[in-house]
Design an enzyme around this catalytic site. Structure first.
Site, PDB file in Angstrom:
ATOM      1  N   GLY A  85     -27.791  43.662 -37.696  1.00 46.69           N
ATOM      2  CA  GLY A  85     -27.332  42.712 -38.702  1.00 46.69           C
ATOM      3  C   GLY A  85     -27.756  43.107 -40.100  1.00 46.69           C
ATOM      4  N   GLY A 176     -33.777  46.834 -36.183  1.00 47.04           N
ATOM      5  CA  GLY A 176     -34.716  46.007 -35.451  1.00 47.04           C
ATOM      6  C   GLY A 176     -35.039  46.557 -34.079  1.00 47.04           C
ATOM      7  N   GLY A 178     -33.581  46.402 -31.160  1.00 47.23           N
ATOM      8  CA  GLY A 178     -32.497  47.089 -30.463  1.00 47.23           C
ATOM      9  C   GLY A 178     -32.291  48.499 -30.987  1.00 47.23           C
ATOM     10  CB  THR A 179     -32.175  49.805 -34.465  1.00 46.69           C
ATOM     11  OG1 THR A 179     -31.104  48.948 -34.843  1.00 46.69           O
ATOM     12  CG2 THR A 179     -32.025  51.153 -35.151  1.00 46.69           C
ATOM     13  CG  ASP A 207     -34.911  36.831 -37.039  1.00 48.20           C
ATOM     14  OD1 ASP A 207     -34.393  36.277 -38.031  1.00 48.20           O
ATOM     15  OD2 ASP A 207     -34.321  36.939 -35.949  1.00 48.20           O
ATOM     16  CB  ILE A 361     -29.911  33.954 -46.226  1.00 48.40           C
ATOM     17  CG1 ILE A 361     -29.972  32.545 -46.830  1.00 48.40           C
ATOM     18  CG2 ILE A 361     -31.292  34.598 -46.247  1.00 48.40           C
ATOM     19  CD1 ILE A 361     -30.837  31.575 -46.056  1.00 48.40           C
TER      20      ILE A 361
END
Length: 445
Positions: A85, A176, A178-179, A207, A361
């Protein structure tokens, strides 16, 4: 998480035998910046309890520029990939990685991989672009990522074939958990083939839920923008008869954004996070507490993390997104409906405003603290790659940048726990009931 000294050992491609081209010094107080000796370590635990360090045998390798490096910069091809994301600061990382490689190390060829790991599969993604000074000159002022992004893994064998085909010597993976799992799989395949390709992770999660990274870039920007939205929701709630503001914020599995924005705004009455299994009904439930709040103060403001309240909703079957993250039911509309229905039943209807600013955001440019953080993480990533380290990410521990094995960092996510100063301050600020918190390991922050 049970940790051992070997969990902090950094993989290398081989001995670093070449002199660094950086104009730094090995001596202190000589007016120059300093190389960081590879022997320098950062203690895992700096707190002294009962006269001793709790885990004195555990320490991280300190990140930074090395006096001797593994790669000859003149012969290096580097590549950058952004995945997952959007997050404020992505373009800042791209720019700083490029500038450190190009201007300070003298690397001539730096590629931008398009649309995440998809771009490492020539049958699926677009070809890479070659980065240059003109292309990156203004991108730090923009949100998003000029390289594009995507979710989901690709076959490590296909990706390593691509790295070999493009003669890429080092790959910087910005993303994040997953990456980072994908980056580790890449590192494993590279190791199996006995190739000299460095894979370095730059942790990106709005997050703030990656272990051994006290703060990830984008987090402070998210808090800043979230508290602006909370302020507006508070004004709306106060102006209405029995007004309630309900703002859903990012935080799939960890409530750091909701907690941070709650403290930044100082106007939130209920902070609902994934780690806390708050009840809806009963004397100690959210609905009864809201009743009491409206009777005395006539308005209420709720900060809701997207992963909160999952225990209240039935799941027919477990689903996962392309990055392997567990999909959650949408708690925002669910909670809105539950609150409105409850107060309608007792004959005291409320005026509830529900706001979900998440995608706004995520897409804004980074603020000043996150610009500083993304620049430092990017440059330290370049230093560790040049030294020949691999399967490693840049962490931030006790205010110091450290090298962390990717596999150690992704073993579990970082979350809030009841003893943390952050959560204690949330409870003191909001005055909300002290609902049961599912306890993570005490080292999780």
């Amino acid at each position: 998480m049970t940790l051992r000294p070997e969990d902090f050992e950094i993989a290398t491609l081989g001995p670093a035998s070449l002199p660094s081209p950086l104009r730094l010094s090995g001596r202190k107080h000589d007016g120059l910046g300093n190389f960081v000796p590879i022997a320098n370590r950062v203690p895992y635990d700096i707190e002294i309890v009962d006269g001793r360090h709790r885990r004195s045998e555990l320490s991280f390798e300190k990140a930074g520029p090395r006096e001797r490096i593994y790669f000859n910069p003149k012969h290096v091809t580097a590549a950058i990939v952004t995945c997952g994301g959007l997050c404020p600061g992505l373009n800042n990382v791209i720019r700083s990685v490029f500038l450190e490689l190009r201007r300070n190390y003298g690397v001539r060829r730096v590629l931008g991989i398009r649309h995440g790991f998809l771009g490492l599969n020539p049958d699926e993604g677009p070809p890479p672009i070659q980065l240059n000074d003109d292309l990156v000159e203004e991108i730090h002022k923009l949100g998003g990522t000029i390289l594009g992004t995507s979710r989901g893994p690709q076959d490590p064998q296909v990706m390593v074939d691509f790295l070999q085909q493009e003669k890429i010597d080092m790959l910087f993976c910005v993303g994040g958990d997953g990456t980072l799992r994908g980056a580790h799989a890449l590192g494993e395949e590279i190791r199996r083939r006995k190739l000299s390709i460095a894979v370095v992770g730059i942790p990106k999660t709005i997050d703030n839920d990656i272990q051994f990274v006290y703060r990830t870039f984008g987090y402070f920007t998210a808090i800043e923008k979230a508290q602006e939205v909370l302020r507006g929701a508070h004004i709306e709630a106060r102006a209405a008869v029995r007004g309630i503001g309900l703002v859903k914020l990012m935080g799939r599995d960890a409530g750091f954004i909701a907690a941070g924005a709650t403290l930044a705004s100082q106007e939130v009455n209920y902070c609902l996070v994934p780690e806390v299994h708050f009840p809806l009904d009963g004397e100690n439930g959210l609905l009864a507490s809201l009743e009491r709040r409206l009777q005395t103060r006539h308005h209420a403001l709720i900060a809701l993390a997207e992963g909160a309240g999952q225990h209240l909703m039935t799941h027919e079957r477990q689903e996962f997104d392309a990055s392997g993250n567990r999909k959650h039911a949408d708690v925002g509309p669910f909670l809105k409906d539950q609150i409105e229905a409850h107060f309608a039943r007792i004959g005291r209807p409320v005026n509830l405003k529900y706001i979900d600013p998440s995608y706004y955001i995520r897409s804004v440019p980074a603020n000043t603290p996150d610009r500083l953080l993304s620049d430092s993480m990017a440059r330290n990533a370049v230093h560790t790659a040049m030294a020949g380290n691999t399967d490693v990410l840049i962490g931030l521990w006790h205010g110091v940048y450290v090298n962390v094995p990717i596999l150690t960092a992704i073993r579990e996510k970082k979350c809030l726990h009841s003893d943390s100063g952050l959560w204690m301050n949330v409870l003191l600020s909001t005055g909300q009931p002290r609902w049961e918190m599912s306890e993570p390991a005490p080292d999780n922050a």
